[in-house]
Design a protein around this motif. Sequence first.
Motif, PDB file in Angstrom:
ATOM      1  N   LEU A 166       2.527   8.236   0.749  1.00 22.09           N
ATOM      2  CA  LEU A 166       2.669   8.508   2.178  1.00 22.09           C
ATOM      3  C   LEU A 166       2.073   7.316   2.936  1.00 22.09           C
ATOM      4  O   LEU A 166       1.696   6.318   2.342  1.00 22.09           O
ATOM      5  N   THR A 167       1.954   7.435   4.226  1.00 17.95           N
ATOM      6  CA  THR A 167       1.114   6.518   5.011  1.00 17.95           C
ATOM      7  C   THR A 167       0.157   7.397   5.801  1.00 17.95           C
ATOM      8  O   THR A 167       0.451   8.575   5.988  1.00 17.95           O
ATOM      9  N   PRO A 168      -0.967   6.882   6.296  1.00 20.28           N
ATOM     10  CA  PRO A 168      -1.406   5.508   6.285  1.00 20.28           C
ATOM     11  C   PRO A 168      -1.729   4.960   4.897  1.00 20.28           C
ATOM     12  O   PRO A 168      -2.129   5.671   3.997  1.00 20.28           O
ATOM     13  N   GLN A 169      -1.553   3.609   4.815  1.00 20.19           N
ATOM     14  CA  GLN A 169      -1.996   2.821   3.675  1.00 20.19           C
ATOM     15  C   GLN A 169      -2.965   1.800   4.276  1.00 20.19           C
ATOM     16  O   GLN A 169      -2.602   1.084   5.224  1.00 20.19           O
ATOM     17  N   VAL A 170      -4.175   1.748   3.737  1.00 19.00           N
ATOM     18  CA  VAL A 170      -5.276   1.092   4.450  1.00 19.00           C
ATOM     19  C   VAL A 170      -5.888  -0.010   3.580  1.00 19.00           C
ATOM     20  O   VAL A 170      -6.280   0.261   2.438  1.00 19.00           O
ATOM     21  N   PHE A 171      -5.970  -1.213   4.127  1.00 23.25           N
ATOM     22  CA  PHE A 171      -6.411  -2.369   3.343  1.00 23.25           C
ATOM     23  C   PHE A 171      -7.266  -3.290   4.202  1.00 23.25           C
ATOM     24  O   PHE A 171      -7.068  -3.383   5.422  1.00 23.25           O
ATOM     25  N   HIS A 172      -8.147  -4.024   3.513  1.00 22.47           N
ATOM     26  CA  HIS A 172      -8.818  -5.117   4.188  1.00 22.47           C
ATOM     27  C   HIS A 172      -7.722  -6.119   4.574  1.00 22.47           C
ATOM     28  O   HIS A 172      -6.846  -6.432   3.754  1.00 22.47           O
ATOM     29  N   LEU A 173      -7.761  -6.601   5.812  1.00 17.42           N
ATOM     30  CA  LEU A 173      -6.640  -7.393   6.342  1.00 17.42           C
ATOM     31  C   LEU A 173      -6.207  -8.550   5.436  1.00 17.42           C
ATOM     32  O   LEU A 173      -5.009  -8.671   5.132  1.00 17.42           O
ATOM     33  N   PRO A 174      -7.128  -9.421   4.941  1.00 17.47           N
ATOM     34  CA  PRO A 174      -6.652 -10.566   4.145  1.00 17.47           C
ATOM     35  C   PRO A 174      -5.947 -10.140   2.853  1.00 17.47           C
ATOM     36  O   PRO A 174      -5.026 -10.823   2.398  1.00 17.47           O
ATOM     37  N   VAL A 175      -6.383  -9.022   2.268  1.00 21.64           N
ATOM     38  CA  VAL A 175      -5.769  -8.559   1.006  1.00 21.64           C
ATOM     39  C   VAL A 175      -4.290  -8.244   1.234  1.00 21.64           C
ATOM     40  O   VAL A 175      -3.409  -8.719   0.495  1.00 21.64           O
ATOM     41  N   LEU A 176      -3.999  -7.470   2.270  1.00 20.00           N
ATOM     42  CA  LEU A 176      -2.596  -7.092   2.511  1.00 20.00           C
ATOM     43  C   LEU A 176      -1.781  -8.270   3.046  1.00 20.00           C
ATOM     44  O   LEU A 176      -0.615  -8.465   2.666  1.00 20.00           O
ATOM     45  N   LEU A 177      -2.404  -9.059   3.908  1.00 22.79           N
ATOM     46  CA  LEU A 177      -1.686 -10.208   4.480  1.00 22.79           C
ATOM     47  C   LEU A 177      -1.222 -11.150   3.364  1.00 22.79           C
ATOM     48  O   LEU A 177      -0.051 -11.555   3.318  1.00 22.79           O
ATOM     49  N   ASN A 178      -2.141 -11.489   2.437  1.00 25.09           N
ATOM     50  CA  ASN A 178      -1.785 -12.405   1.341  1.00 25.09           C
ATOM     51  C   ASN A 178      -0.761 -11.777   0.407  1.00 25.09           C
ATOM     52  O   ASN A 178       0.176 -12.445  -0.053  1.00 25.09           O
ATOM     53  N   ALA A 179      -0.931 -10.500   0.115  1.00 24.28           N
ATOM     54  CA  ALA A 179      -0.012  -9.820  -0.805  1.00 24.28           C
ATOM     55  C   ALA A 179       1.403  -9.785  -0.202  1.00 24.28           C
ATOM     56  O   ALA A 179       2.397 -10.052  -0.890  1.00 24.28           O
ATOM     57  N   LEU A 180       1.496  -9.467   1.085  1.00 21.60           N
ATOM     58  CA  LEU A 180       2.822  -9.407   1.718  1.00 21.60           C
ATOM     59  C   LEU A 180       3.443 -10.795   1.831  1.00 21.60           C
ATOM     60  O   LEU A 180       4.661 -10.940   1.692  1.00 21.60           O
TER      61      LEU A 180
END
Length: 239
Positions: A166-180
């Motif tokens: 489901l969402t929300p999916q919650v991440f430290h910003l740099p982790v998700l930014l780099n992964a995406l």
Amino acid sequence: MASDIPVWAVIPAAGSGSRMQQDKPKQYLSFQGKTILEHCLDRLLSHPAIDGAVLALQADDRFWQELDYQADKPVFITDGGAHRQHSVYSGLTTLQYRCGNDAIALVHDAVRPLVSHDDLSRVIAAAREHTAGAILAAPVSDTLKKQSDDMEIAATVPRQGLWRALTPQVFHLPVLLNALKQVIDAEQAITDDAQAVELAGYSPALVAGSEENFKITRPGDLALAEKIWLDQRNQQNNE
Ligand code: C5P
């Protein structure tokens, strides 16, 4: 993650919602006098742990301005992209520009207006504890069948240990930014944010969330969403 890092909602709202068979994107359909998108924003921004929101809209969106949405927390707007991951990425870069890297991004579909504050609190707490982030999910309860090419059952898939993301999916910003960024650069197709983080080698935490937090997708879903919304309001009034 430290408990003082601000949490920002990042809402991809640039989808066309073609399965709804309507003349406007589904996030702009209304119940109880507000659009689905406004209900979403109300839910998220009224949570005390959420500091503001970034909304990714279609570049030629002609509905948002008309709403004249008012909030007592900041709401930043950015352009979405061709696929959901591009819209989320755009929201994250806007968040980074506004707040720097010390932020937690709480990514939530614009078409899930029924997420509870209790579920929000639990997934935020899990993401603060877990470097790889955390997502709300529901255990699979139906028996799963794999289809063959001629639409017969090819196999029964054991459902034990399977969850619906489901969402929300919650991440430290740099982790998700780099992964995406990696996923987008490689032109990979993904269906949620956690998948990008998994592909980058992390294992986000699963947090059991309410089935009421469903994604409005098809025409009949709007009436169901309104019913659940009214039930939730009555329950809150009786507490
Ligand atoms: O289409 P689907 O139901 O999977 O959309 C999930 C969320 O992603 C919706 O909030 C939709 O507006 C958003 N989305 C987006 N940009 C796209 C496609 C979908 O922001 N290009």
